[in-house]
Enzyme design. Structure first.
Site, PDB file in Angstrom:
ATOM      1  N   ARG A  15       0.835  -1.198   0.000  1.00 26.58           N
ATOM      2  CA  ARG A  15       0.000   0.000   0.000  1.00 26.58           C
ATOM      3  C   ARG A  15       0.875   1.254   0.000  1.00 26.58           C
ATOM      4  O   ARG A  15       2.084   1.191   0.221  1.00 26.58           O
ATOM      5  CB  ARG A  15      -0.922  -0.002   1.223  1.00 26.58           C
ATOM      6  CG  ARG A  15      -2.014  -1.045   1.169  1.00 26.58           C
ATOM      7  CD  ARG A  15      -2.791  -1.135   2.486  1.00 26.58           C
ATOM      8  NE  ARG A  15      -1.990  -1.722   3.556  1.00 26.58           N
ATOM      9  CZ  ARG A  15      -2.430  -1.924   4.799  1.00 26.58           C
ATOM     10  NH1 ARG A  15      -3.658  -1.556   5.127  1.00 26.58           N
ATOM     11  NH2 ARG A  15      -1.655  -2.476   5.710  1.00 26.58           N
ATOM     12  N   LYS A  75       1.595   2.000   7.372  1.00 27.83           N
ATOM     13  CA  LYS A  75       1.934   1.194   8.544  1.00 27.83           C
ATOM     14  C   LYS A  75       2.929   1.916   9.444  1.00 27.83           C
ATOM     15  O   LYS A  75       3.663   2.798   9.015  1.00 27.83           O
ATOM     16  CB  LYS A  75       2.512  -0.154   8.123  1.00 27.83           C
ATOM     17  CG  LYS A  75       1.501  -1.083   7.486  1.00 27.83           C
ATOM     18  CD  LYS A  75       0.302  -1.359   8.397  1.00 27.83           C
ATOM     19  CE  LYS A  75       0.657  -2.159   9.632  1.00 27.83           C
ATOM     20  NZ  LYS A  75      -0.518  -2.364  10.521  1.00 27.83           N
ATOM     21  N   TYR A  94      -1.168   4.394  10.596  1.00 26.58           N
ATOM     22  CA  TYR A  94      -1.548   3.428  11.615  1.00 26.58           C
ATOM     23  C   TYR A  94      -0.350   3.235  12.543  1.00 26.58           C
ATOM     24  O   TYR A  94       0.781   3.068  12.081  1.00 26.58           O
ATOM     25  CB  TYR A  94      -1.916   2.081  10.989  1.00 26.58           C
ATOM     26  CG  TYR A  94      -3.243   2.065  10.274  1.00 26.58           C
ATOM     27  CD1 TYR A  94      -4.433   2.286  10.964  1.00 26.58           C
ATOM     28  CD2 TYR A  94      -3.315   1.809   8.910  1.00 26.58           C
ATOM     29  CE1 TYR A  94      -5.653   2.265  10.309  1.00 26.58           C
ATOM     30  CE2 TYR A  94      -4.534   1.795   8.245  1.00 26.58           C
ATOM     31  CZ  TYR A  94      -5.700   2.024   8.956  1.00 26.58           C
ATOM     32  OH  TYR A  94      -6.897   2.018   8.314  1.00 26.58           O
ATOM     33  N   HIS A  96      -0.865   1.585  16.206  1.00 25.63           N
ATOM     34  CA  HIS A  96      -1.125   0.415  17.059  1.00 25.63           C
ATOM     35  C   HIS A  96      -0.117   0.335  18.210  1.00 25.63           C
ATOM     36  O   HIS A  96       0.487  -0.712  18.457  1.00 25.63           O
ATOM     37  CB  HIS A  96      -1.100  -0.875  16.228  1.00 25.63           C
ATOM     38  CG  HIS A  96      -2.110  -0.911  15.130  1.00 25.63           C
ATOM     39  ND1 HIS A  96      -3.467  -0.971  15.365  1.00 25.63           N
ATOM     40  CD2 HIS A  96      -1.973  -0.883  13.773  1.00 25.63           C
ATOM     41  CE1 HIS A  96      -4.129  -0.986  14.208  1.00 25.63           C
ATOM     42  NE2 HIS A  96      -3.243  -0.923  13.237  1.00 25.63           N
ATOM     43  N   GLU A 118      -6.006   4.699  13.638  1.00 25.05           N
ATOM     44  CA  GLU A 118      -6.971   3.796  14.267  1.00 25.05           C
ATOM     45  C   GLU A 118      -7.682   4.400  15.470  1.00 25.05           C
ATOM     46  O   GLU A 118      -8.636   3.791  15.989  1.00 25.05           O
ATOM     47  CB  GLU A 118      -6.292   2.480  14.671  1.00 25.05           C
ATOM     48  CG  GLU A 118      -5.329   2.564  15.846  1.00 25.05           C
ATOM     49  CD  GLU A 118      -3.923   2.943  15.439  1.00 25.05           C
ATOM     50  OE1 GLU A 118      -3.029   2.870  16.301  1.00 25.05           O
ATOM     51  OE2 GLU A 118      -3.699   3.296  14.254  1.00 25.05           O
ATOM     52  N   SER A 134     -10.764  -2.285   8.109  1.00 23.93           N
ATOM     53  CA  SER A 134     -11.489  -3.334   8.824  1.00 23.93           C
ATOM     54  C   SER A 134     -12.440  -4.061   7.876  1.00 23.93           C
ATOM     55  O   SER A 134     -12.635  -5.280   7.978  1.00 23.93           O
ATOM     56  CB  SER A 134     -12.275  -2.733   9.994  1.00 23.93           C
ATOM     57  OG  SER A 134     -11.407  -2.209  10.961  1.00 23.93           O
ATOM     58  N   ASP A 270      -2.903  -6.978  15.416  1.00 19.54           N
ATOM     59  CA  ASP A 270      -2.150  -5.725  15.408  1.00 19.54           C
ATOM     60  C   ASP A 270      -2.354  -4.923  16.688  1.00 19.54           C
ATOM     61  O   ASP A 270      -1.614  -3.977  16.962  1.00 19.54           O
ATOM     62  CB  ASP A 270      -2.463  -4.868  14.173  1.00 19.54           C
ATOM     63  CG  ASP A 270      -3.936  -4.640  13.954  1.00 19.54           C
ATOM     64  OD1 ASP A 270      -4.725  -4.918  14.884  1.00 19.54           O
ATOM     65  OD2 ASP A 270      -4.312  -4.176  12.869  1.00 19.54           O
ATOM     66  N   ALA A 299      -0.207  -9.151  10.590  1.00 19.16           N
ATOM     67  CA  ALA A 299      -0.645  -7.881  11.168  1.00 19.16           C
ATOM     68  C   ALA A 299      -0.993  -6.816  10.127  1.00 19.16           C
ATOM     69  O   ALA A 299      -1.512  -5.766  10.490  1.00 19.16           O
ATOM     70  CB  ALA A 299       0.438  -7.349  12.115  1.00 19.16           C
TER      71      ALA A 299
END
Length: 371
Positions: A15, A75, A94, A96, A118, A134, A270, A299
């Site tokens: 991505r 990420k 993101y 996490h 998130e 999601s 994740d 993840a």
């Protein structure tokens, strides 16, 4: 503002943080966008498309990170990217962090401003930047479960939908939110017997309505979880507490009662995973066995379908990126309380309560730090 989009370096992550339309929107607003050469290739976006949209292409990630005031990624940074982080730089991606103590420590030490997709909320309290991935992950979870049920993949040798005269597989989903709903939609469409567990009775009523009673719904508690797991051919972990570690609902003892060759797909991994036996894996090495049960715990699942995922994600993230660029950090967070919910670390402090509690770190409210 100077905005940078480096190429993703996580294992098999294809991505990219912005598409050409996003570059054009930012450029038209007077901002400069640096794109690392080749950053969009995995999503089928050539460098020329970025250049035509107004991006400045740079050959290396070092140059992108060095020049940018705000980094837009997909990420969380991994170890090789830690040296590129710099003080006061806005990192919009993101994160996490509840499951990332080492990364959190690095971000705090470097005083990076970390805004996590998130935990951003909209006016209704939903998670608009988490929802698209999601949806992808939920739909993929069922596909992946079906694939790994095949005997040559290590599974029980069961066709998810069965055939006339032979019963279909039993798919059990822990969590009836966006991931669970989408996993159930695909599982039901493939002909599986589907059970969804959740502790929100209103959500179970909603699922019962939209699936016209064809999906079994159960109030989640220790007994119903244990009973459901025991009969599952595919168990999908779809539990989320925004910003915090996922609760371990499926214990090691419960996993040991599952059928040999059953498959667990823990989408919650994740955030630490909702299955006690889970640990993060990669697309290169996606599975492992515990007590004869195959675990798939990648993840960054949506990274396997980057074309779909990139466009779905950037449809949601772009308005927030534009707001940050146009108004600056303080202006954007003041104008949008939901975006302020996304601020996880700032000036060496943890600014999200769920992250602080998960990692045992001091918590500072955003309003005490942003002036």
């Amino acid at each position: 503002m100077l905005i940078g989009v480096p190429k993703e370096v996580k294992d098999n992550e294809y991505r990219v943080g912005l598409v050409p339309a996003g570059v054009k929107a930012l450029s038209d607003a007077g901002h400069t966008v640096f794109i690392q050469a080749g950053a969009g290739e995995g999503s089928g976006i050539p460098d020329d498309d970025y250049a035509q949209a107004g991006a400045t292409l740079l050959p290396t990630s070092d140059e992108v990170w060095a020049k940018a005031e705000m980094i837009v990624k997909v990420k969380e940074p991994i170890e090789e990217e830690y040296p590129q982080l710099k003080q006061h730089q806005i990192l919009f991606t993101y994160l996490h962090l509840a499951a990332q103590p080492v990364l959190t420590k690095v971000l705090l030490e470097k005083k990076v401003t970390g805004i996590a997709y998130e935990t951003v909320k909209d006016e209704a309290g939903r998670l608009p930047l988490l929802i698209p991935m999601s949806e992808v992950a939920g739909r993929m979870a069922t596909q992946i479960g079906a694939q790994f049920l095949e005997r040559n993949q290590g599974g029980r040798g069961i066709l998810l939908g069965g055939v006339p005269g032979v019963p279909p597989a039993q798919v059990v989903i822990l969590g009836g939110g966006v991931v669970g709903l989408n996993a159930a939609k695909i599982a039901l469409g493939m002909g599986a017997q589907v059970t969804v567990l959740d502790n929100n009775l209103n959500q179970l009523r909603y699922l019962d309505d939209i699936f016209l009673g064809h999906v079994a719904t159960l109030a989640s508690n220790t007994i119903t979880i244990a009973q459901s797991i025991r009969k599952a051919d595919v168990l999908i972990g779809a539990v989320l507490i925004p910003g915090a570690s996922a609760p371990r609902l499926a214990t090691r003892e419960m996993v040991s009662t599952m059928k040999k060759g059953a498959v667990i797909v823990d989408v919650s991994v994740d955030q630490g995973g909702c299955v006690e036996t889970s640990h993060p894996t990669t697309h290169s090495h996606p599975t492992f066995l515990v007590d004869g049960v195959l675990h798939y715990c990648v993840a960054n699942m949506p990274g396997a379908v980057p074309r779909t995922s990139t466009f779905a994600l950037t449809n949601s993230t772009l308005p927030y990126a534009v707001k940050l660029a146009n108004l600056g950090l303080q202006g954007a967070l003041s104008a949008d309380p939901g975006l302020a919910e996304g601020l996880n670390v700032f000036a060496g402090h943890v600014t999200h309560r769920g992250v602080a509690e998960a990692l045992g770190l001091p918590y500072k409210p955003v309003k005490e730090l942003i002036h």
